[in-house]
Scaffold this motif. Structure first.
Motif, short mmCIF file in Angstrom:
data_model
loop_
_atom_site.label_atom_id
_atom_site.label_comp_id
_atom_site.label_asym_id
_atom_site.label_seq_id
_atom_site.Cartn_x
_atom_site.Cartn_y
_atom_site.Cartn_z
N SER A 30 0.81 -1.21 0.00
CA SER A 30 0.00 0.00 0.00
C SER A 30 0.85 1.26 0.00
O SER A 30 0.45 2.27 -0.58
N ASN A 34 -0.02 3.57 -3.04
CA ASN A 34 -0.65 4.84 -2.73
C ASN A 34 0.28 6.03 -2.91
O ASN A 34 -0.18 7.13 -3.26
N SER A 35 1.57 5.84 -2.67
CA SER A 35 2.48 6.96 -2.92
C SER A 35 2.53 7.27 -4.41
O SER A 35 2.57 8.43 -4.82
N ALA A 37 0.03 6.47 -6.58
CA ALA A 37 -1.29 6.99 -6.95
C ALA A 37 -1.42 8.46 -6.59
O ALA A 37 -2.02 9.24 -7.33
N ALA A 38 -0.85 8.85 -5.45
CA ALA A 38 -0.96 10.23 -4.99
C ALA A 38 -0.02 11.18 -5.73
O ALA A 38 -0.36 12.35 -5.94
N THR A 167 -2.00 3.62 3.72
CA THR A 167 -2.46 4.70 2.84
C THR A 167 -2.07 6.05 3.40
O THR A 167 -1.66 6.97 2.67
N ALA A 171 0.30 8.15 1.04
CA ALA A 171 -0.21 9.40 0.50
C ALA A 171 0.34 10.62 1.23
O ALA A 171 0.08 11.75 0.83
N PHE A 252 -8.73 5.52 -7.16
CA PHE A 252 -7.45 6.11 -7.54
C PHE A 252 -7.61 7.52 -8.10
O PHE A 252 -6.70 8.33 -7.99
N THR A 255 -7.61 9.59 -5.03
CA THR A 255 -6.26 9.74 -4.48
C THR A 255 -5.42 10.68 -5.32
O THR A 255 -4.73 11.56 -4.79
N THR A 283 -8.15 7.77 7.79
CA THR A 283 -7.56 6.50 8.25
C THR A 283 -8.18 6.06 9.57
O THR A 283 -8.49 4.88 9.77
N SER A 385 -4.75 1.94 -11.32
CA SER A 385 -3.86 2.88 -10.63
C SER A 385 -3.12 3.78 -11.60
O SER A 385 -2.69 4.88 -11.24
#
Length: 456
Positions: A30, A34-35, A37-38, A167, A171, A252, A255, A283, A385
């Motif tokens: 994740s 997530n890094s 995706a962000a 996440t 993120a 995504f 995000t 979170t 993603s």
């Protein structure tokens, strides 16, 4: 207190140590997912200076490799024989490749990679390859670790809990990069740190599942093509795959747009701080509400629980229409909490349904081919993603967004706002169509005998 209660509920499970050992791998996966995706869209445009439309095209091209790599990785792990089992060796290898790839990508602006579209695509493809090597075998493991319908949901609850925590870490990469320094140098240091964390946590389940029961690989030789054909005949799996694919576009997109909407719509000069605030609140809500969604799925089954989470997330997305620089903090945080609540239900249901459809396949065919299913599941995750930010960037370009421009036109700002509000609703609304065709329940699974395939 709510978060402690959720953790206590998980610890009440007699198999919690095994579930914890497996679930920690989610932290590494994740953080990576997530890094990127962000920040992948923001990094390519605002740091490397790639035009928005070009950046979207590069992300698209890099993911073409996944069409082959994900199903192939599932087939390979299904056929692997080793003293460590079919899946576990790939957890360490995938973690190492992923960690190195993350460091390479976020250092690209300081290297000649930034001057070559080919090298950018290759660096993005390396990230995807590392994730594939790890995630396809990893997601196949719950079906091997338990045959119990509700225990698999409890196991996935650990994953959802760690997804919420990771996440937040992933993120928050923008804020970490800001703390390390201005511009490309800060991103490079962040990439090294996050690459190390990715490797550590991805490798953890290799040791955490060392004493877990291992399935013996099927000796029956079935070609990859034949396995894929029969897998696609699995109606619950196809419905779930379509649901997952479309919904991930919504997740995504949400995000990827966070950096842009906080910086340009809310007008925050340091978007990293506000991204962290949003993620902390969401979170906490996500982790705290996992037991609620788990209990609800027992009462009304997973399909209806999934639908409820879809509606809640879509309504929360529409509130971006009223976002503006004067927005009170309590509205910003309330939106984050509602999105965290809905995300818990979405992720828990989607993840817990995968082992169910794999069990359905085993009872229907008598074959153990968890990797084939997890390979396609991981494939749609990675495609979404990349494609979700690509479509988002194309939309920004259409509204006139200018890379590296400190101030955007009102038309571009409105485009960011409308994309944040309507795109997730569009994707989640479309997902309700295949979700209506998902009919697999506990009663149906328990009533199915195991099919014994004919010998070759």
């Amino acid at each position: 207190a709510m978060t402690t209660g959720a953790t206590t509920s998980l610890l009440a499970d007699p198999n919690w140590k095994l579930h914890l050992g497996w679930g920690l791998g989610t932290v590494g996966a994740s953080i990576l997912l997530n890094s990127f995706a962000a920040l992948q869209a923001a990094y390519l445009t605002t740091v490397m200076g790639v035009a928005a439309a070009t950046a979207g095209a590069l992300l698209f091209i890099a993911k073409l490799w996944d069409i082959f790599s994900n199903p192939l990785m599932g087939w390979i792990s299904d056929r692997t024989e080793s003293r460590w089992g079919r899946r576990r060796p790939y957890l360490l290898l995938g973690g190492a490749v992923s960690g190195i790839a993350m460091a390479i990508f976020f250092s690209s602006a300081l290297t000649p990679v930034s001057q070559s579209s080919v090298l950018i695509v290759l660096s993005l493809a390396l990230v995807g390859t590392g994730y594939t090597i790890f995630n396809v075998p990893y997601m196949a493991m719950p079906s091997e670790l338990s045959d119990n319908y509700h225990e698999r949901t409890r196991m996935i609850s650990w994953r959802v809990t760690f997804i919420g925590i990771a996440t937040l870490i992933g993120a928050s990469a923008q804020k970490v990069a800001e703390l390390f320094g201005e511009g490309a140098e800060g991103y490079a240091k962040m990439g090294l740190l996050y690459g190390l964390l990715t490797f550590i946590f991805m490798g953890w389940p290799f040791f955490g599942t060392a004493r877990a029961p291992m399935r013996v690989r099927d000796k029956q030789r079935v070609s990859l093509g034949a396995q894929l054909r029969t897998a696609f005949a699995n109606k619950p799996f196809m419905a779930l795959l379509c649901v997952k694919f479309v919904q991930l576009f919504g997740l995504f997109t949400s995000t990827a747009m966070s950096f842009f909407i906080i910086k340009f719509v809310l007008g925050k000069d340091k978007p990293g701080t506000w991204m962290v605030i949003f993620l902390v609140v969401s979170t906490i809500a996500q982790v705290a509400t996992v037991p609620f969604w788990r209990r609800l799925s027992v009462k009304i089954e997973k399909q209806k629980t999934f639908m409820l989470a879809v509606v809640v997330f879509s309504l929360a997305s529409l509130t971006w229409l009223i976002a503006n620089p004067a927005e009170p903090m309590w509205i910003f945080c309330l939106r984050a909490a509602i999105k965290g609540l809905a995300a818990a239900g979405l992720i828990l249901m989607a993840q817990s349904m995968l082992p169910d459809v794999i069990e359905y396949d085993y009872r229907s065919t008598g074959l153990r081919r968890e990797g084939v299913f997890s390979g396609w599941y991981s494939f749609v995750e990675k495609v979404a993603s990349a494609f979700a930010p690509s479509f988002l960037l194309l939309g920004y370009a259409w509204f006139g967004f200018q890379s590296k421009a400190p101030v955007q036109t009102q038309e571009a700002i409105d485009g960011i706002r409308y994309s944040a509000a309507f795109l997730p609703c569009l994707y989640f609304g479309l997902s309700l169509i295949p979700l209506a065709f998902y009919k697999l329940t506990l009663r149906e699974l328990e009533a199915m005998p195991v099919h014994k395939p004919a010998a070759d």
